[in-house]
Design a protein around this motif. Structure first.
Motif, short mmCIF file in Angstrom:
data_model
loop_
_atom_site.label_atom_id
_atom_site.label_comp_id
_atom_site.label_asym_id
_atom_site.label_seq_id
_atom_site.Cartn_x
_atom_site.Cartn_y
_atom_site.Cartn_z
N MET A 1 0.85 -1.16 0.00
CA MET A 1 0.00 0.00 0.00
C MET A 1 0.91 1.24 0.00
O MET A 1 1.81 1.36 0.81
CB MET A 1 -0.90 -0.02 1.23
N THR A 2 0.61 2.14 -0.90
CA THR A 2 1.45 3.34 -1.03
C THR A 2 0.93 4.45 -0.11
O THR A 2 -0.18 4.40 0.40
CB THR A 2 1.45 3.85 -2.48
N GLY A 4 0.10 7.39 -1.10
CA GLY A 4 -1.05 8.00 -1.79
C GLY A 4 -2.34 7.26 -1.48
O GLY A 4 -3.39 7.87 -1.25
N ASN A 5 -2.30 5.94 -1.50
CA ASN A 5 -3.48 5.13 -1.16
C ASN A 5 -3.92 5.36 0.28
O ASN A 5 -5.12 5.45 0.56
CB ASN A 5 -3.21 3.65 -1.39
N LEU A 6 -2.94 5.44 1.18
CA LEU A 6 -3.27 5.70 2.58
C LEU A 6 -3.92 7.07 2.74
O LEU A 6 -4.87 7.23 3.52
CB LEU A 6 -2.01 5.63 3.44
N TRP A 8 -5.77 8.72 0.50
CA TRP A 8 -7.15 8.67 0.00
C TRP A 8 -8.05 7.86 0.93
O TRP A 8 -9.22 8.19 1.13
CB TRP A 8 -7.20 8.13 -1.42
N LEU A 9 -7.51 6.81 1.51
CA LEU A 9 -8.27 6.01 2.46
C LEU A 9 -8.61 6.83 3.70
O LEU A 9 -9.74 6.82 4.19
CB LEU A 9 -7.49 4.75 2.84
#
Length: 107
Positions: A1-2, A4-6, A8-9
């Motif tokens: 998990m990047t 950026g994903n964190l 947005w989450l």
């Protein structure tokens, strides 16, 4: 998990939490408006309150709280529409008022 994903989450989780909390506060204020209108012998219209102001202010203890101003419509005669106002500071209602209005024929 990047990263950026964190991000947005986290953003989606925060948005969901904010919506849920705002809904709970609006429901609380709506119930307070119903009770206040009943106590003042007027009728709440549209069964709704509307957030019209949001700011940060200090409470009596000097802590920064969210200040909210809600408006609602009511009638005393059944023909005319007036505004009411509820002010919240943090989780507490600090002020409620009805705009000057005519009394109904049976009051």
């Amino acid at each position: 998990m990047t990263l950026g994903n964190l991000f947005w989450l986290f953003l989606a989780g925060f948005a969901a939490w904010y919506w849920w909390r705002a809904k709970a506060i609006t429901d609380f204020v709506l119930q307070a408006a119903r009770n206040y209108c009943k106590k003042m012998d007027v009728m709440l219209l549209d069964d709704a309150v509307y957030l019209r102001g949001l700011w940060f202010k200090r409470d009596d203890n000097g802590r920064i709280r969210v200040w909210r101003r809600f408006l609602f419509d009511f009638t005393s005669t059944g023909e005319e529409r007036y505004n009411g106002r509820i002010i919240m500071l943090g989780q507490h209602i600090v002020h409620m008022e009805l705009e000057p209005h005519r009394f109904g024929p049976d009051l």
